[in-house]
Write an enzyme that holds these catalytic residues in place. Structure first.
Site, PDB file in Angstrom:
ATOM      1  N   CYS A  46      15.822  71.445  53.635  1.00  0.00           N
ATOM      2  CA  CYS A  46      15.448  70.187  54.301  1.00  0.00           C
ATOM      3  C   CYS A  46      14.874  69.195  53.303  1.00  0.00           C
ATOM      4  O   CYS A  46      14.972  68.003  53.489  1.00  0.00           O
ATOM      5  CB  CYS A  46      14.336  70.348  55.321  1.00  0.00           C
ATOM      6  SG  CYS A  46      14.597  71.535  56.565  1.00  0.00           S
TER       7      CYS A  46
ATOM      8  N   ASP B 295      11.447  69.281  52.400  1.00  0.00           N
ATOM      9  CA  ASP B 295       9.986  69.275  52.419  1.00  0.00           C
ATOM     10  C   ASP B 295       9.454  70.694  52.443  1.00  0.00           C
ATOM     11  O   ASP B 295       9.990  71.545  53.128  1.00  0.00           O
ATOM     12  CB  ASP B 295       9.454  68.556  53.662  1.00  0.00           C
ATOM     13  CG  ASP B 295       9.991  67.154  53.778  1.00  0.00           C
ATOM     14  OD1 ASP B 295       9.962  66.425  52.777  1.00  0.00           O
ATOM     15  OD2 ASP B 295      10.449  66.801  54.871  1.00  0.00           O
TER      16      ASP B 295
ATOM     17  N   CYS C  43       8.739  63.936  50.408  1.00  0.00           N
ATOM     18  CA  CYS C  43       8.789  62.490  50.268  1.00  0.00           C
ATOM     19  C   CYS C  43       7.406  61.888  50.485  1.00  0.00           C
ATOM     20  O   CYS C  43       6.420  62.585  50.722  1.00  0.00           O
ATOM     21  CB  CYS C  43       9.774  61.921  51.274  1.00  0.00           C
ATOM     22  SG  CYS C  43       9.257  62.207  52.960  1.00  0.00           S
TER      23      CYS C  43
ATOM     24  N   CYS D 179       8.142  64.718  59.410  1.00  0.00           N
ATOM     25  CA  CYS D 179       7.179  65.044  58.354  1.00  0.00           C
ATOM     26  C   CYS D 179       5.791  65.281  58.938  1.00  0.00           C
ATOM     27  O   CYS D 179       5.059  66.146  58.468  1.00  0.00           O
ATOM     28  CB  CYS D 179       7.091  63.924  57.339  1.00  0.00           C
ATOM     29  SG  CYS D 179       8.601  63.673  56.427  1.00  0.00           S
TER      30      CYS D 179
END
Lengths: 126, 404
Positions: free
Chosen positions: A33, A35, A58, A102
Site C-alpha cells: 500500500c 504506508d 506520505c 492514512c
C-alpha cells in the site's frame, strides 16, 4: 492540497521514533500500500503516559502519526480505544479524500498497541 | 529554488509567447480557406509555415505532419487510427508495458473490441528485446508501438533497430517521441518508423499543441468526424496560436542544449551518489533521455520527499502510489521488476536548458536533510521490511464510512 495543520505536523512531527521498553506495540499497513506504521505506548495506571511512532509513508501518514500520538498521550485506555479516524482527521483540519485511509492507519496502530498492552497485562496476571 | 520537473512540462519560452501573440490579435481566422479574407489567410500562412518547421525537424515533407492537441491525441490517433484502417489485414498489435497511458488505454479499448494486444517483456532497465519482437510478429500483426524514450526512468529504446525489423516484416511502427523530441532527433529518411508522436510543451512550447508524423502511404483512419481540417484525419479547427508557438519552440531549439542537459544529469547523479546512501538509479545507465535523472531512495516514501522539497522551492516528481489520485504506483517501475516498497521512494529530476549546476547544489542541500529526517523515523531499515498482508490491513481499499 494539504491543510496548514497537516503541513505543520509533517514539518515538525511530534513523538517520532522508537521507544525503549514500551508497554505495547502496534504495527499496521503493508509495504504494498505504501504506508507502514509502528506505534509504541507506555501506560501507567490505565493512562497512556507516552506514545511514539515510526512511519514510512506520505505527508498525510506522517502528520496523522504525529497528531494521533499527541491526542493519545493523557488518554485513558478506554478513551484511546474509542479514538476514531474521523477525530484524527478533524484534528488536522481535514485530509484530502484519497488520504483519509492514512488517518485510519494511525488510529488502528494505536488500537493495536493497546491490544498488545492488554495481552501483556493478561500474561503478567496469569 | 528551482524547477526540476521538465519531463512533466516546461516553461514557455518568451520568444514562443511573442510568436503566438499575433495569432490571437491579428490572424485570428481559421485555416479553413486559403482564398478567404485576410484574417484566415494570415492564420493559414502561420500554420503552414509551422508545419514546414515541424516537418524539417523530422526531415520530411510537410504533408506528413498532422497537427493534434498533443501527445495523447497523437497516440490515440496512431494506435486506433491504424488499427481501424488495417483491420482486414489483422488485429494483432505489439507494444511494451511501459508505454504512456494514452497508448496503453487506447490499446485496451482495442482489446475490448476484439484485437489481440501483445506486451513485450522489458528488462531491469526497461529495454525491450529485439529478438522477442522479431518472434512476436505474426502474419496478422498490423502495428508495433514502442516509445522512443521513457519519461519516468529515461530509458531510450533502439527505435532504429526496431524500425528495421518492422520494415522487413511489413508491419507499421509507431513511436511516441514526446520525451525525446528535438533532444534525440529522428531522421525519417534513415529511421523507417511510420508514425511519430511529438508534442510542444516539453520543449518550451505551449500546452495543447502536438503532431503526428505519418509516413506517406500509411493506412490510417480518423477517430472523429467533422470538417476537412488536417486532411480530414483530424477534423476540428486547429489551435493555430499554439501550433505557431510549437514551431517557434522547434526553431529556437539549440542542439547545444543537449550537452548542457547531459551535464546537469551527470552532475546531479554525482552529487547524489556522494551525499546519500542506499539509493538505486533507475533506467538504462547510458541510453538515456538527455537531462532526465531518476532514482529510488530506499526506506522512505516519494510523496513526503516531494512535498518537503517543494517547501524549499524545488519541484521534482515521484512515481509513488501515494502521490497519485488513484493510489496506483507507477506501472513502469512495476514492469522493470521493482517491489512496491522500493518503488515508493522514486524521484525523478528532469532538467531544462534554463537550469544550472548552482541550482543543483542548492537542491542537494535541501534533499540530504529531507532524506535523513524521513529515514530517522522510518520503521524500515536495511532490508528489514515488515508486512501485514491480511485483508483487514488493506487500508487502500476500505470505503469511507458515514462518520466522515
Amino acid at each position: 492540497m494539504y491543510s496548514e495543520k497537516v503541513r505543520e505536523h509533517f514539518t515538525n512531527p511530534k513523538n517520532m521514533g522508537r521507544m525503549e521498553d514500551p508497554d505495547g506495540v502496534g504495527e499496521v499497513g503493508n509495504p504494498v500500500c505504501g504506508d507502514m506504521l509502528r506505534l509504541f505506548v507506555k501506560v501507567k495506571d490505565g493512562v497512556i503516559v507516552d506514545a511514539k511512532v515510526e512511519t514510512f509513508g506520505c505527508v498525510a501518514a506522517i502528520a496523522t502519526s504525529s497528531v494521533t500520538t499527541e491526542m493519545a498521550i493523557g488518554m485513558t485506555i478506554e478513551e484511546a480505544k474509542k479514538l476514531t479516524r474521523g477525530q484524527v482527521a478533524e484534528e488536522l483540519d481535514g485530509l484530502p479524500p484519497q488520504k483519509m485511509h492514512c488517518s485510519n492507519l494511525a488510529a488502528d496502530a494505536l488500537h493495536k498497541a493497546i491490544e498488545d498492552y492488554e495481552k501483556r497485562q493478561k500474561k503478567d496476571d496469569s | 529554488m528551482a524547477y526540476f520537473d521538465n519531463a512533466n512540462s516546461t516553461q514557455v519560452d518568451e520568444r514562443v509567447i511573442e510568436a503566438m501573440l499575433p495569432y490571437f490579435r491579428e490572424h485570428y481566422g481559421t485555416a479553413g480557406l486559403e482564398l478567404s479574407h485576410s484574417q484566415d489567410v494570415g492564420a493559414v500562412m502561420g500554420m503552414e509555415n509551422a508545419r514546414k518547421t515541424i516537418a524539417e525537424s523530422l526531415n520530411t515533407d510537410p504533408r506528413a505532419i498532422i497537427f493534434t492537441s498533443g501527445a495523447t491525441e497523437s497516440n490515440n490517433l496512431a494506435t486506433r487510427g491504424v488499427a481501424r484502417a488495417n483491420k482486414k489485414k489483422g488485429r494483432h498489435i505489439i507494444t511494451s508495458p511501459i508505454e504512456v497511458q494514452s497508448v496503453l488505454r487506447s490499446l485496451a479499448r482495442l482489446e475490448g473490441a476484439g484485437y489481440e494486444i501483445e506486451y513485450l517483456d522489458v528488462d531491469e532497465y526497461g529495454l525491450i528485446s529485439l529478438e522477442q519482437l522479431k518472434s512476436a510478429i505474426k502474419e496478422d500483426t498490423v502495428l508495433v508501438t514502442i516509445q522512443h524514450g521513457n519519461g519516468e526512468i529515461g530509458t531510450v529504446q533502439p527505435i532504429e533497430e526496431i524500425a528495421k525489423i518492422t520494415k522487413a516484416a511489413g508491419v507499421l511502427f509507431h513511436t511516441d517521441a514526446t520525451q525525446t523530441f528535438m533532444k534525440m532527433p529522428i531522421d525519417t529518411e534513415k529511421v523507417m518508423v511510420d508514425l511519430i508522436t511529438v508534442d510542444a510543451h516539453l520543449i518550451h512550447g505551449p500546452k495543447g499543441a502536438g503532431a503526428l508524423y505519418i509516413r506517406r502511404g500509411t493506412r490510417i483512419d480518423r477517430l472523429h468526424e467533422g470538417g476537412d481540417e488536417e486532411r480530414r484525419l483530424r477534423p476540428g479547427v486547429e489551435n493555430i496560436p499554439a501550433i505557431v508557438g510549437f514551431a517557434k519552440a522547434v526553431e529556437i531549439w539549440n542542439p547545444n542544449d543537449v550537452k548542457h542537459l547531459n551535464e546537469l544529469a551527470a552532475y546531479v547523479k554525482e552529487k547524489v551518489s556522494e551525499r546519500i546512501s542506499d539509493i538505486r538509479f533507475t533506467g538504462h545507465p547510458t541510453n538515456r533521455i538527455p537531462g532526465l535523472f531518476s532514482m529510488l531512495v530506499e526506506f522512505i516514501e516519494g510523496e513526503s520527499m516531494l512535498v518537503q522539497l517543494d517547501m524549499f522551492g524545488y519541484s521534482v516528481a515521484t512515481g509513488s502510489a501515494c502521490s497519485s489520485k488513484t493510489l496506483q504506483g507507477s506501472h513502469v517501475l512495476k514492469a522493470i521488476g521493482l517491489p512496491p516498497e522500493v518503488s515508493h521512494g522514486s524521484l525523478r529530476i528532469s532538467f531544462s536548458r534554463n537550469n544550472t549546476k548552482e541550482e543543483i547544489d542548492g537542491f542537494i542541500d535541501a534533499l540530504v536533510p529531507a532524506v535523513e529526517r524521513l529515514r530517522e523515523f522510518s520503521p524500515i531499515r536495511h532490508g528489514q521490511y515488515f508486512a501485514n498482508t491480511e485483508p483487514e490491513d488493506d487500508h487502500h481499499h476500505d470505503v469511507p464510512g458515514d462518520d466522515w
